[in-house]
Design a protein around this motif. Sequence first.
Motif, PDB file in Angstrom:
ATOM      1  N   ALA A  98       0.816  -1.219   0.000  1.00 38.78           N
ATOM      2  CA  ALA A  98       0.000   0.000   0.000  1.00 38.78           C
ATOM      3  C   ALA A  98       0.849   1.268   0.000  1.00 38.78           C
ATOM      4  O   ALA A  98       0.301   2.373  -0.078  1.00 38.78           O
ATOM      5  CB  ALA A  98      -0.924   0.005   1.215  1.00 38.78           C
ATOM      6  N   ASN A  99       2.186   1.089   0.092  1.00 43.57           N
ATOM      7  CA  ASN A  99       3.113   2.222   0.087  1.00 43.57           C
ATOM      8  C   ASN A  99       2.816   3.186   1.235  1.00 43.57           C
ATOM      9  O   ASN A  99       2.725   4.410   1.047  1.00 43.57           O
ATOM     10  CB  ASN A  99       3.067   2.955  -1.258  1.00 43.57           C
ATOM     11  N   MET A 100       2.664   2.620   2.429  1.00 41.95           N
ATOM     12  CA  MET A 100       2.440   3.441   3.614  1.00 41.95           C
ATOM     13  C   MET A 100       3.055   2.758   4.829  1.00 41.95           C
ATOM     14  O   MET A 100       3.445   1.584   4.758  1.00 41.95           O
ATOM     15  CB  MET A 100       0.944   3.709   3.837  1.00 41.95           C
ATOM     16  N   SER A 101       3.141   3.462   5.919  1.00 39.05           N
ATOM     17  CA  SER A 101       3.683   2.877   7.134  1.00 39.05           C
ATOM     18  C   SER A 101       2.676   1.897   7.745  1.00 39.05           C
ATOM     19  O   SER A 101       1.473   1.966   7.460  1.00 39.05           O
ATOM     20  CB  SER A 101       4.010   3.972   8.157  1.00 39.05           C
ATOM     21  N   SER A 102       3.167   1.001   8.583  1.00 30.96           N
ATOM     22  CA  SER A 102       2.287   0.038   9.248  1.00 30.96           C
ATOM     23  C   SER A 102       1.260   0.742  10.118  1.00 30.96           C
ATOM     24  O   SER A 102       0.095   0.337  10.190  1.00 30.96           O
ATOM     25  CB  SER A 102       3.114  -0.936  10.103  1.00 30.96           C
ATOM     26  N   ARG A 103       1.694   1.820  10.765  1.00 33.13           N
ATOM     27  CA  ARG A 103       0.769   2.572  11.623  1.00 33.13           C
ATOM     28  C   ARG A 103      -0.334   3.235  10.799  1.00 33.13           C
ATOM     29  O   ARG A 103      -1.503   3.206  11.175  1.00 33.13           O
ATOM     30  CB  ARG A 103       1.559   3.620  12.406  1.00 33.13           C
ATOM     31  N   ASN A 104       0.040   3.828   9.659  1.00 32.34           N
ATOM     32  CA  ASN A 104      -0.948   4.463   8.790  1.00 32.34           C
ATOM     33  C   ASN A 104      -1.891   3.419   8.196  1.00 32.34           C
ATOM     34  O   ASN A 104      -3.099   3.647   8.066  1.00 32.34           O
ATOM     35  CB  ASN A 104      -0.239   5.241   7.680  1.00 32.34           C
ATOM     36  N   LEU A 105      -1.336   2.255   7.847  1.00 31.07           N
ATOM     37  CA  LEU A 105      -2.171   1.169   7.314  1.00 31.07           C
ATOM     38  C   LEU A 105      -3.209   0.744   8.341  1.00 31.07           C
ATOM     39  O   LEU A 105      -4.391   0.551   8.001  1.00 31.07           O
ATOM     40  CB  LEU A 105      -1.288  -0.022   6.945  1.00 31.07           C
ATOM     41  N   ALA A 106      -2.786   0.577   9.590  1.00 36.92           N
ATOM     42  CA  ALA A 106      -3.714   0.156  10.636  1.00 36.92           C
ATOM     43  C   ALA A 106      -4.835   1.172  10.803  1.00 36.92           C
ATOM     44  O   ALA A 106      -6.006   0.797  10.976  1.00 36.92           O
ATOM     45  CB  ALA A 106      -2.964  -0.029  11.954  1.00 36.92           C
ATOM     46  N   ARG A 107      -4.498   2.446  10.727  1.00 40.25           N
ATOM     47  CA  ARG A 107      -5.525   3.488  10.850  1.00 40.25           C
ATOM     48  C   ARG A 107      -6.553   3.375   9.728  1.00 40.25           C
ATOM     49  O   ARG A 107      -7.754   3.453   9.957  1.00 40.25           O
ATOM     50  CB  ARG A 107      -4.851   4.867  10.833  1.00 40.25           C
ATOM     51  N   HIS A 108      -6.087   3.165   8.492  1.00 43.13           N
ATOM     52  CA  HIS A 108      -7.010   3.034   7.364  1.00 43.13           C
ATOM     53  C   HIS A 108      -7.861   1.769   7.488  1.00 43.13           C
ATOM     54  O   HIS A 108      -9.052   1.774   7.152  1.00 43.13           O
ATOM     55  CB  HIS A 108      -6.234   3.005   6.048  1.00 43.13           C
ATOM     56  N   PHE A 109      -7.277   0.678   7.963  1.00 42.74           N
ATOM     57  CA  PHE A 109      -8.023  -0.571   8.106  1.00 42.74           C
ATOM     58  C   PHE A 109      -9.143  -0.424   9.122  1.00 42.74           C
ATOM     59  O   PHE A 109     -10.278  -0.842   8.878  1.00 42.74           O
ATOM     60  CB  PHE A 109      -7.084  -1.715   8.515  1.00 42.74           C
ATOM     61  N   VAL A 110      -8.837   0.134  10.269  1.00 39.90           N
ATOM     62  CA  VAL A 110      -9.859   0.293  11.300  1.00 39.90           C
ATOM     63  C   VAL A 110     -10.955   1.233  10.813  1.00 39.90           C
ATOM     64  O   VAL A 110     -12.151   0.995  11.027  1.00 39.90           O
ATOM     65  CB  VAL A 110      -9.235   0.807  12.614  1.00 39.90           C
ATOM     66  N   SER A 111     -10.574   2.292  10.113  1.00 40.45           N
ATOM     67  CA  SER A 111     -11.564   3.232   9.596  1.00 40.45           C
ATOM     68  C   SER A 111     -12.463   2.591   8.558  1.00 40.45           C
ATOM     69  O   SER A 111     -13.671   2.826   8.523  1.00 40.45           O
ATOM     70  CB  SER A 111     -10.854   4.450   8.995  1.00 40.45           C
ATOM     71  N   ALA A 112     -11.880   1.743   7.685  1.00 38.91           N
ATOM     72  CA  ALA A 112     -12.641   1.192   6.561  1.00 38.91           C
ATOM     73  C   ALA A 112     -13.368  -0.098   6.899  1.00 38.91           C
ATOM     74  O   ALA A 112     -14.437  -0.367   6.367  1.00 38.91           O
ATOM     75  CB  ALA A 112     -11.712   0.940   5.372  1.00 38.91           C
TER      76      ALA A 112
END
Length: 312
Positions: free
Chosen positions: A233-247
Amino acid sequence: MATIALAATDGMLHFEFAMACEVFAHDPSGVADPWYDLVVCGSGPVGIGRFRVEPDDGLDRLARADTVIVPAVADIDADLPPDLLDAVRAAHEAGARLVSLCTGAFVLAAAGVLDGLRATTHWAHTEALAARHPRVRVDPDVLYVDNGTVLASAGKAAAVDLCLHLIRRDHGSTVANAVARRLVVPPHRAGGQAQFVTTPVPARDDHPLADLLPWAMARLDRPLTVEDLARRANMSSRNLARHFVSATGATPLQWLSTQRIRRAQELLENTDRSIEAIARAAGMGTAATLRRHFNRTVGVPPEAYRRTFRSA
């Protein structure tokens, strides 16, 4: 053919009522045989939202059904019909599976069938449900609760999730996924997910997870990590987790685990592969790992699940 009795009284909300009719009145998947026999039950013509409904049978029919569904009530402070409460109690005593959608939980609670059990309802009304019925263990943070023979959902979309969960219990993951595709809804959201998420599913082609989710689904047999997903996804693990929880309402690892269990269910239902081979195909590695996660999530070992749906 299992009978589903859908309770109908004045003052119910039309979305949950109509949605249950759409899901259970006929087989939207075209693959399950036999399907359910849906019977709308009420004391007479009733007002459901802006619509008038003619029930098929009286409320006493609830006691002769395999499953009873109570849709949402519009006004949680209004007096509940005594004949509905009596019919729900009679159905419970007769051994029916009881299901509430959204604020229908107030009916089950008033009838006493939720005493001592976990339950949920729309997040805006969980405090009222807990205050009014202190013997009910209200969980405000989940989409739906399955106590075995008594189930309850949160509002609107979570009611759809619970109906698909019922189909998955009765007919298996393949049929539930086919129904979801026909209804154009996500095939599975685990009941323990949070009620309130910013975006239930990636709704735009440019959403950060729009390409990642199908990419991961095609690679469930591989040992994917959060770092692998973040790199893709070309993002940090922390940013990925934020998007996953949001989506999705789940962390990346929770989402992966859910998809792997669903893949294992489909393979158990539709193939003769060994448990070891299914564990590898679902990304679980070994049969022991699959059995541990499968039993914890589904409630039965993979072998028992296969026997149930093969015999059905």
